[in-house]
Motif scaffolding. Structure first.
Motif, mmCIF file in Angstrom:
data_model
loop_
_atom_site.group_PDB
_atom_site.id
_atom_site.type_symbol
_atom_site.label_atom_id
_atom_site.label_comp_id
_atom_site.label_asym_id
_atom_site.label_seq_id
_atom_site.Cartn_x
_atom_site.Cartn_y
_atom_site.Cartn_z
ATOM 1 N N MET A 37 4.704 1.562 -7.342
ATOM 2 C CA MET A 37 3.800 1.816 -6.221
ATOM 3 C C MET A 37 4.577 1.979 -4.923
ATOM 4 O O MET A 37 4.249 2.834 -4.084
ATOM 5 C CB MET A 37 2.775 0.690 -6.103
ATOM 6 C CG MET A 37 1.668 0.749 -7.135
ATOM 7 S SD MET A 37 0.382 -0.485 -6.847
ATOM 8 C CE MET A 37 1.067 -1.868 -7.748
ATOM 9 N N GLU A 38 5.592 1.157 -4.739
ATOM 10 C CA GLU A 38 6.387 1.225 -3.511
ATOM 11 C C GLU A 38 7.157 2.540 -3.410
ATOM 12 O O GLU A 38 7.361 3.078 -2.321
ATOM 13 C CB GLU A 38 7.352 0.047 -3.444
ATOM 14 C CG GLU A 38 6.669 -1.291 -3.198
ATOM 15 C CD GLU A 38 7.633 -2.459 -3.227
ATOM 16 O OE1 GLU A 38 8.705 -2.313 -3.846
ATOM 17 O OE2 GLU A 38 7.317 -3.508 -2.635
ATOM 18 N N ASP A 39 7.593 3.076 -4.547
ATOM 19 C CA ASP A 39 8.353 4.325 -4.561
ATOM 20 C C ASP A 39 7.466 5.563 -4.479
ATOM 21 O O ASP A 39 7.939 6.647 -4.111
ATOM 22 C CB ASP A 39 9.195 4.417 -5.839
ATOM 23 C CG ASP A 39 10.340 3.414 -5.847
ATOM 24 O OD1 ASP A 39 10.659 2.867 -4.766
ATOM 25 O OD2 ASP A 39 10.896 3.165 -6.933
ATOM 26 N N LEU A 91 -1.945 11.927 0.653
ATOM 27 C CA LEU A 91 -1.646 10.741 -0.147
ATOM 28 C C LEU A 91 -0.473 9.961 0.434
ATOM 29 O O LEU A 91 -0.435 8.727 0.361
ATOM 30 C CB LEU A 91 -1.356 11.137 -1.595
ATOM 31 C CG LEU A 91 -2.538 11.751 -2.359
ATOM 32 C CD1 LEU A 91 -2.126 12.089 -3.782
ATOM 33 C CD2 LEU A 91 -3.741 10.822 -2.352
ATOM 34 N N TYR A 92 0.479 10.656 1.016
ATOM 35 C CA TYR A 92 1.591 9.971 1.677
ATOM 36 C C TYR A 92 1.079 9.102 2.824
ATOM 37 O O TYR A 92 1.532 7.979 3.021
ATOM 38 C CB TYR A 92 2.604 10.990 2.195
ATOM 39 C CG TYR A 92 3.652 10.390 3.098
ATOM 40 C CD1 TYR A 92 4.661 9.571 2.575
ATOM 41 C CD2 TYR A 92 3.649 10.629 4.470
ATOM 42 C CE1 TYR A 92 5.618 9.005 3.402
ATOM 43 C CE2 TYR A 92 4.596 10.064 5.295
ATOM 44 C CZ TYR A 92 5.584 9.253 4.752
ATOM 45 O OH TYR A 92 6.530 8.690 5.581
ATOM 46 N N ILE A 93 0.118 9.617 3.573
ATOM 47 C CA ILE A 93 -0.443 8.845 4.685
ATOM 48 C C ILE A 93 -1.135 7.584 4.177
ATOM 49 O O ILE A 93 -0.907 6.480 4.682
ATOM 50 C CB ILE A 93 -1.429 9.713 5.497
ATOM 51 C CG1 ILE A 93 -0.691 10.837 6.227
ATOM 52 C CG2 ILE A 93 -2.201 8.853 6.515
ATOM 53 C CD1 ILE A 93 -1.602 11.823 6.922
ATOM 54 N N VAL A 94 -2.004 7.722 3.171
ATOM 55 C CA VAL A 94 -2.804 6.568 2.741
ATOM 56 C C VAL A 94 -2.009 5.581 1.891
ATOM 57 O O VAL A 94 -2.396 4.410 1.779
ATOM 58 C CB VAL A 94 -4.080 7.015 1.986
ATOM 59 C CG1 VAL A 94 -4.982 7.827 2.904
ATOM 60 C CG2 VAL A 94 -3.738 7.815 0.738
ATOM 61 N N ASP A 95 -0.889 6.026 1.296
ATOM 62 C CA ASP A 95 -0.106 5.126 0.438
ATOM 63 C C ASP A 95 1.123 4.541 1.127
ATOM 64 O O ASP A 95 1.774 3.660 0.572
ATOM 65 C CB ASP A 95 0.366 5.867 -0.829
ATOM 66 C CG ASP A 95 -0.757 6.093 -1.824
ATOM 67 O OD1 ASP A 95 -1.842 5.527 -1.608
ATOM 68 O OD2 ASP A 95 -0.557 6.834 -2.801
ATOM 69 N N ASN A 96 1.445 5.016 2.328
ATOM 70 C CA ASN A 96 2.655 4.562 3.017
ATOM 71 C C ASN A 96 2.482 3.124 3.490
ATOM 72 O O ASN A 96 1.753 2.850 4.440
ATOM 73 C CB ASN A 96 2.947 5.479 4.203
ATOM 74 C CG ASN A 96 4.268 5.166 4.877
ATOM 75 O OD1 ASN A 96 4.863 4.118 4.643
ATOM 76 N ND2 ASN A 96 4.720 6.077 5.726
ATOM 77 N N GLY A 134 -8.867 -1.199 8.246
ATOM 78 C CA GLY A 134 -9.748 -2.263 7.776
ATOM 79 C C GLY A 134 -9.783 -2.333 6.274
ATOM 80 O O GLY A 134 -8.892 -2.889 5.630
ATOM 81 N N LYS A 135 -10.817 -1.750 5.682
ATOM 82 C CA LYS A 135 -11.016 -1.815 4.233
ATOM 83 C C LYS A 135 -9.821 -1.274 3.463
ATOM 84 O O LYS A 135 -9.358 -1.883 2.483
ATOM 85 C CB LYS A 135 -12.287 -1.039 3.860
ATOM 86 C CG LYS A 135 -12.681 -1.142 2.400
ATOM 87 C CD LYS A 135 -13.134 -2.552 2.050
ATOM 88 C CE LYS A 135 -13.640 -2.629 0.629
ATOM 89 N NZ LYS A 135 -14.000 -4.017 0.236
ATOM 90 N N ALA A 136 -9.307 -0.119 3.871
ATOM 91 C CA ALA A 136 -8.213 0.509 3.134
ATOM 92 C C ALA A 136 -6.918 -0.282 3.219
ATOM 93 O O ALA A 136 -6.029 -0.128 2.376
ATOM 94 C CB ALA A 136 -7.974 1.934 3.657
ATOM 95 N N ALA A 137 -6.798 -1.140 4.232
ATOM 96 C CA ALA A 137 -5.565 -1.917 4.415
ATOM 97 C C ALA A 137 -5.576 -3.233 3.650
ATOM 98 O O ALA A 137 -4.601 -3.982 3.705
ATOM 99 C CB ALA A 137 -5.342 -2.181 5.908
ATOM 100 N N GLU A 138 -6.666 -3.531 2.943
ATOM 101 C CA GLU A 138 -6.728 -4.775 2.186
ATOM 102 C C GLU A 138 -5.729 -4.789 1.031
ATOM 103 O O GLU A 138 -5.346 -5.854 0.551
ATOM 104 C CB GLU A 138 -8.152 -4.997 1.663
ATOM 105 C CG GLU A 138 -9.156 -5.291 2.765
ATOM 106 C CD GLU A 138 -10.570 -5.464 2.233
ATOM 107 O OE1 GLU A 138 -10.754 -5.369 0.989
ATOM 108 O OE2 GLU A 138 -11.484 -5.682 3.050
ATOM 109 N N ALA A 139 -5.326 -3.593 0.574
ATOM 110 C CA ALA A 139 -4.292 -3.480 -0.464
ATOM 111 C C ALA A 139 -3.156 -2.643 0.113
ATOM 112 O O ALA A 139 -3.064 -1.431 -0.151
ATOM 113 C CB ALA A 139 -4.852 -2.845 -1.731
ATOM 114 N N PRO A 140 -2.287 -3.251 0.928
ATOM 115 C CA PRO A 140 -1.247 -2.478 1.613
ATOM 116 C C PRO A 140 -0.249 -1.830 0.666
ATOM 117 O O PRO A 140 0.325 -0.793 0.985
ATOM 118 C CB PRO A 140 -0.573 -3.518 2.514
ATOM 119 C CG PRO A 140 -0.873 -4.835 1.884
ATOM 120 C CD PRO A 140 -2.226 -4.682 1.259
ATOM 121 N N ILE A 141 -0.006 -2.433 -0.500
ATOM 122 C CA ILE A 141 0.826 -1.797 -1.516
ATOM 123 C C ILE A 141 -0.112 -1.140 -2.518
ATOM 124 O O ILE A 141 -0.836 -1.818 -3.253
ATOM 125 C CB ILE A 141 1.740 -2.814 -2.220
ATOM 126 C CG1 ILE A 141 2.698 -3.455 -1.210
ATOM 127 C CG2 ILE A 141 2.531 -2.139 -3.336
ATOM 128 C CD1 ILE A 141 3.601 -4.510 -1.813
#
Length: 261
Positions: A37-39, A91-96, A134-141
């Motif tokens: 996930m990190e990569d 996807l890069y924005i939301v997964d970074n 908010g909601k989307a940041a609850e799972a930062p990885i």
């Protein structure tokens, strides 16, 4: 276009995709390790850059082939690269998880836009930031992987297209450390724009859950095959470019959405 018109457009497109581009409810969601996930977002960034450069190259080749038999093939190839760049950039924005910021979203949103995340409607950057931090940041990885991408022209010559695909999601909840998975069906309307001057723009985005977000209990039963994004030359050329006239039929009767809000 008014926000009401945008709402109507995205609703119609949802029914079209429900009828024309069904997604199996039983598809497995691959379970990724934290390292994977990190990569992931670094790969999305690299693919965005590569797809964008390829789109420019093919766009110029298409211009030179104007009127030649290969023009249609080049145009379809250009569209694939153009929209794969947009998808990987988003996807890069939301997964970074290293430099989490929404500022680059302005580069890929139309002047008027409507994003609908399972019924949560967003029409401004202020609203988007509320969801993003908010909601989307609850799972930062976390990680999104796309599958079953289809592209359709909605109106000949207008530069407006539909993207339909599935997203397979993995995430680690920050407060509890629980590993979650889920799957959504996504329908975007996008504006092609000029490939030599910036990204394509997202006009509407409709996201619906087709596998509910849930904690991983037994990752061994979930398969890893077919989990990578489309990247090889053969896979890219296999993405269908459909005609809106064949996707949207006035005689088609819409049935009730299968997705759960």
């Amino acid at each position: 276009m008014s926000k009401v018109s945008l709402k109507i457009t995205v609703t119609v497109l949802y029914f079209v995709v429900t009828l024309s581009i069904p997604t199996p409810m039983t598809s497995p969601v691959p379970v990724l390790t934290i390292k994977e996930m990190e990569d992931e977002y670094l790969g999305q960034q690299a693919m965005d850059i590569w797809y964008e450069e390829q789109a420019k190259v093919v766009f110029q080749a298409e211009k030179m082939a104007r009127g030649a038999p290969e023009q249609k093939v080049l145009h379809d190839e250009y569209l694939r690269f153009r929209f794969l760049s947009l998808l990987n950039f988003y996807l890069y924005i939301v997964d970074n998880h290293v430099d989490r910021t929404s500022k680059d979203m302005k580069l890929i949103l139309a002047d008027e836009f409507l994003l609908d995340f399972n019924g949560l409607k967003i029409t401004s950057m202020k609203d988007f930031n509320g969801w993003f931090y908010g909601k989307a940041a609850e799972a930062p990885i976390c990680s999104h992987r796309y599958k079953n991408l289809k592209i359709a022209s909605l109106n000949d010559g207008s530069g407006e297209y539909m993207l339909a695909f599935d997203l397979l999601w993995n995430g680690i909840v920050e407060d509890t450390g629980v590993h979650m998975i889920g799957k959504t069906n996504c329908t975007w309307t996008v504006l092609e724009g000029d490939p030599m001057h910036g990204k394509a723009k997202i006009k509407t985005m409709l996201v619906r859950s087709i596998v509910d977000f849930q904690a991983v209990e037994n990752s061994n039963v979930l398969q890893k095959k077919d989990s990578k994004p489309l990247q090889t030359e053969n896979e890219i050329s296999a993405i269908p470019i459909l005609s809106g006239r064949t996707v949207i039929s006035p005689q088609t009767r819409c049935r009730s959405p299968r997705a759960r809000a």
